[in-house]
Structure formats: structure tokens, C-alpha cells
Write a protein that holds these residues in place. Structure first.
Motif, PDB file in Angstrom:
ATOM      1  N   ALA A  56     -76.858   0.814  94.478  1.00  0.00           N
ATOM      2  CA  ALA A  56     -77.104   1.067  95.898  1.00  0.00           C
ATOM      3  C   ALA A  56     -76.709   2.485  96.299  1.00  0.00           C
ATOM      4  N   LYS A  57     -76.297   3.279  95.314  1.00  0.00           N
ATOM      5  CA  LYS A  57     -75.929   4.683  95.502  1.00  0.00           C
ATOM      6  C   LYS A  57     -74.749   4.869  96.452  1.00  0.00           C
ATOM      7  N   LYS A  58     -73.813   3.914  96.390  1.00  0.00           N
ATOM      8  CA  LYS A  58     -72.610   4.027  97.213  1.00  0.00           C
ATOM      9  C   LYS A  58     -71.489   4.756  96.480  1.00  0.00           C
ATOM     10  N   ILE A  59     -71.646   4.909  95.168  1.00  0.00           N
ATOM     11  CA  ILE A  59     -70.680   5.665  94.375  1.00  0.00           C
ATOM     12  C   ILE A  59     -71.440   6.583  93.419  1.00  0.00           C
ATOM     13  N   ILE A  60     -70.737   7.594  92.942  1.00  0.00           N
ATOM     14  CA  ILE A  60     -71.264   8.441  91.869  1.00  0.00           C
ATOM     15  C   ILE A  60     -70.586   7.994  90.576  1.00  0.00           C
ATOM     16  N   TRP A  61     -71.380   7.680  89.570  1.00  0.00           N
ATOM     17  CA  TRP A  61     -70.820   7.256  88.284  1.00  0.00           C
ATOM     18  C   TRP A  61     -71.129   8.308  87.236  1.00  0.00           C
ATOM     19  N   LYS A  62     -70.076   8.905  86.691  1.00  0.00           N
ATOM     20  CA  LYS A  62     -70.218   9.834  85.575  1.00  0.00           C
ATOM     21  C   LYS A  62     -69.898   9.057  84.305  1.00  0.00           C
ATOM     22  N   GLN A  63     -70.931   8.725  83.567  1.00  0.00           N
ATOM     23  CA  GLN A  63     -70.782   7.870  82.387  1.00  0.00           C
ATOM     24  C   GLN A  63     -70.296   8.713  81.212  1.00  0.00           C
ATOM     25  N   LYS A  64     -68.990   8.892  81.163  1.00  0.00           N
ATOM     26  CA  LYS A  64     -68.394   9.760  80.160  1.00  0.00           C
ATOM     27  C   LYS A  64     -66.909   9.468  80.042  1.00  0.00           C
ATOM     28  N   ARG A  65     -66.297  10.034  79.032  1.00  0.00           N
ATOM     29  CA  ARG A  65     -64.847   9.949  78.894  1.00  0.00           C
ATOM     30  C   ARG A  65     -64.188  11.019  79.765  1.00  0.00           C
ATOM     31  N   PHE A  66     -62.961  10.756  80.143  1.00  0.00           N
ATOM     32  CA  PHE A  66     -62.239  11.683  81.014  1.00  0.00           C
ATOM     33  C   PHE A  66     -61.947  13.007  80.317  1.00  0.00           C
ATOM     34  N   GLU A  67     -62.107  14.097  81.091  1.00  0.00           N
ATOM     35  CA  GLU A  67     -61.714  15.431  80.657  1.00  0.00           C
ATOM     36  C   GLU A  67     -60.916  16.078  81.786  1.00  0.00           C
ATOM     37  N   PRO A  68     -59.938  16.912  81.467  1.00  0.00           N
ATOM     38  CA  PRO A  68     -59.069  17.501  82.499  1.00  0.00           C
ATOM     39  C   PRO A  68     -59.810  18.189  83.639  1.00  0.00           C
ATOM     40  N   ASP A  69     -60.932  18.826  83.353  1.00  0.00           N
ATOM     41  CA  ASP A  69     -61.673  19.533  84.400  1.00  0.00           C
ATOM     42  C   ASP A  69     -62.343  18.589  85.398  1.00  0.00           C
ATOM     43  N   ASP A  70     -62.335  17.287  85.115  1.00  0.00           N
ATOM     44  CA  ASP A  70     -63.010  16.324  85.989  1.00  0.00           C
ATOM     45  C   ASP A  70     -62.341  16.171  87.352  1.00  0.00           C
ATOM     46  N   LEU A  71     -61.109  16.642  87.498  1.00  0.00           N
ATOM     47  CA  LEU A  71     -60.344  16.371  88.715  1.00  0.00           C
ATOM     48  C   LEU A  71     -60.489  17.426  89.802  1.00  0.00           C
ATOM     49  N   GLN A  72     -61.217  18.466  89.539  1.00  0.00           N
ATOM     50  CA  GLN A  72     -61.346  19.531  90.526  1.00  0.00           C
ATOM     51  C   GLN A  72     -62.007  19.020  91.805  1.00  0.00           C
ATOM     52  N   ASP A  73     -61.477  19.476  92.937  1.00  0.00           N
ATOM     53  CA  ASP A  73     -62.047  19.217  94.270  1.00  0.00           C
ATOM     54  C   ASP A  73     -61.809  17.807  94.801  1.00  0.00           C
ATOM     55  N   PHE A  74     -61.025  16.987  94.103  1.00  0.00           N
ATOM     56  CA  PHE A  74     -60.774  15.642  94.612  1.00  0.00           C
ATOM     57  C   PHE A  74     -59.467  15.596  95.402  1.00  0.00           C
ATOM     58  N   PHE A  75     -59.518  14.915  96.533  1.00  0.00           N
ATOM     59  CA  PHE A  75     -58.339  14.751  97.387  1.00  0.00           C
ATOM     60  C   PHE A  75     -57.408  13.679  96.831  1.00  0.00           C
TER      61      PHE A  75
END
Length: 213
Positions: A56-75
Motif C-alpha cells: 500500500a506504499k505506506k513504508i519504504i522497504w530497502k531489501q538489503k542487509r544493514f550498512e552503516p551509511d543507511d542511518l543518514q538523515d533519520f530522526f
């Protein structure tokens, strides 16, 4: 033990990320959506309970393993994988200005999430400061029996009635007495009975001179 400061966060429009896609992560995702946060999920897999939310496009899903750069811009960040080492890596990758919660490591989190009961605008939160999440859930279940679904409608009535009292009653002393009168048990009972006509009559009686015994 940490002495936590209780607060209610306004996450409307704020960017939040959940690392993990299992059952625990799914619960966190749904509560973030209830708070109108903009939610991104980072995980190779996504729990079936939130696949419809993604479709329903209520979330963004990045289908991947976590990487340190993934956290930029998040509150706000929630690390909710079933691998403690990855959760710790998320913690180490966050900056000091970000809110972060590790579901399995409250000692590394700068906020924790209490067990919360919601009835419309009413929110009752219970926390043991991480000492016993199970007890917090049990207390929440006990409270749910006393503060049942009727409280959602009851609180709407109180909100609307409060506005009427404030708008129609100029004297501050009388206004305060009337606002207290709105909390008399009869209004809750009439709401429980869905007897809205009688409830309105009692409200008018209050506004024009007090509550009958």
C-alpha cells in the motif's frame, strides 16, 4: 537503573528507520505508522503481517542487509533484528543527535518504548525501565479491562463538552466546577449504554445549573 524522563513524541512527518523485518520489527513499524512517522525498513526479508503495508506504499522497504551509511538523515532509529551483533552495529553507526532504540539492549538505547494502551486520544503507558517488559505487558492487559473501548467515545464526548463549557461559561470558578462535573460517573455510564440522548440532556442540565443527583 536509569531514571528515564517520560515524554510523548510528535513523530508526524519525521523520518524513522527500522532495522529488521521480523515479528518484533513489524510491531514497531505499525506503531510508528500510527504516529504518522515516515517509515523506512531495512531488511532482507519482510514479515507477512506488514507486506500489505508495503504494497500500500505506506513504508519504504530497502531489501538489503544493514550498512552503516543507511542511518543518514533519520530522526529515530529502531534496531530490531534477531542478531544482537547487528543491533550493536546499528548503535555504533548512529550519531549522538539521533534517537535510537535497540530492542534487546536497553542499556545502549537513549530511549525505550513503554507498553502502551490506546483508546482513541487516550494513551496509557507502562514502563518498568527495562527491568521486566513482561510485567509492563501484564499491567497493560489489566488496565485494558478497566479502560475498555468505550473510553474512545467517552473521551470524544469529554473533548467536545469541554469546548462548549469554555466557550459558553465566562466565570472561571463556575467553569472549573463544570469541567469537574463532566467527570461524574453518569456520563461514562450513559456512554457505555449508548444512551446519547440522555447524556446530552444531562450535559445541558450541567451547563444551565448543575448535575441532578
Amino acid at each position: 537503573m536509569v531514571n528515564y524522563y517520560s515524554a510523548m513524541l510528535n513523530l508526524s512527518g519525521k523520518k524513522a528507520v527500522v532495522i529488521g523485518g521480523g515479528a518484533v520489527a513489524a510491531r514497531k513499524i505499525l506503531t510508528l505508522l500510527e504516529a504518522d512517522a515516515e517509515v523506512t525498513v531495512i531488511s532482507p526479508e519482510l514479515h507477512e503481517s506488514i507486506r500489505e503495508v508495503f504494497l500500500a506504499k505506506k513504508i519504504i522497504w530497502k531489501q538489503k542487509r544493514f550498512e552503516p551509511d543507511d542511518l543518514q538523515d533519520f530522526f529515530l532509529i529502531i534496531a530490531a533484528t534477531n542478531q544482537s551483533a547487528i543491533n550493536v552495529q546499528v548503535y555504533e553507526s548512529a550519531n549522538s543527535q539521533q534517537l535510537i532504540n535497540l530492542v534487546d539492549r536497553p542499556d545502549l538505547s537513549n530511549f525505550i518504548v513503554p507498553a502502551s494502551l490506546r483508546r482513541g486520544a487516550l494513551t496509557i503507558s507502562v514502563s518498568t525501565s527495562g527491568a521486566s517488559p513482561g510485567l509492563a505487558r501484564k499491567i497493560k492487559q489489566d488496565l485494558a479491562k478497566e479502560y475498555d473501548e468505550v473510553y474512545e467515545e467517552y473521551l470524544l464526548f469529554l473533548e467536545q463538552s469541554r469546548k462548549r463549557v469554555i466557550e459558553e461559561v465566562a466565570d472561571s470558578t463556575i467553569r472549573r466546577q463544570m469541567l469537574q462535573g463532566l467527570l461524574e460517573p453518569q456520563f461514562l455510564e450513559l456512554t457505555r449504554q449508548a444512551n446519547y440522548k440522555e447524556r446530552e440532556a444531562r450535559l445541558l442540565q450541567l451547563l444551565t445549573g448543575g448535575i441532578a443527583p
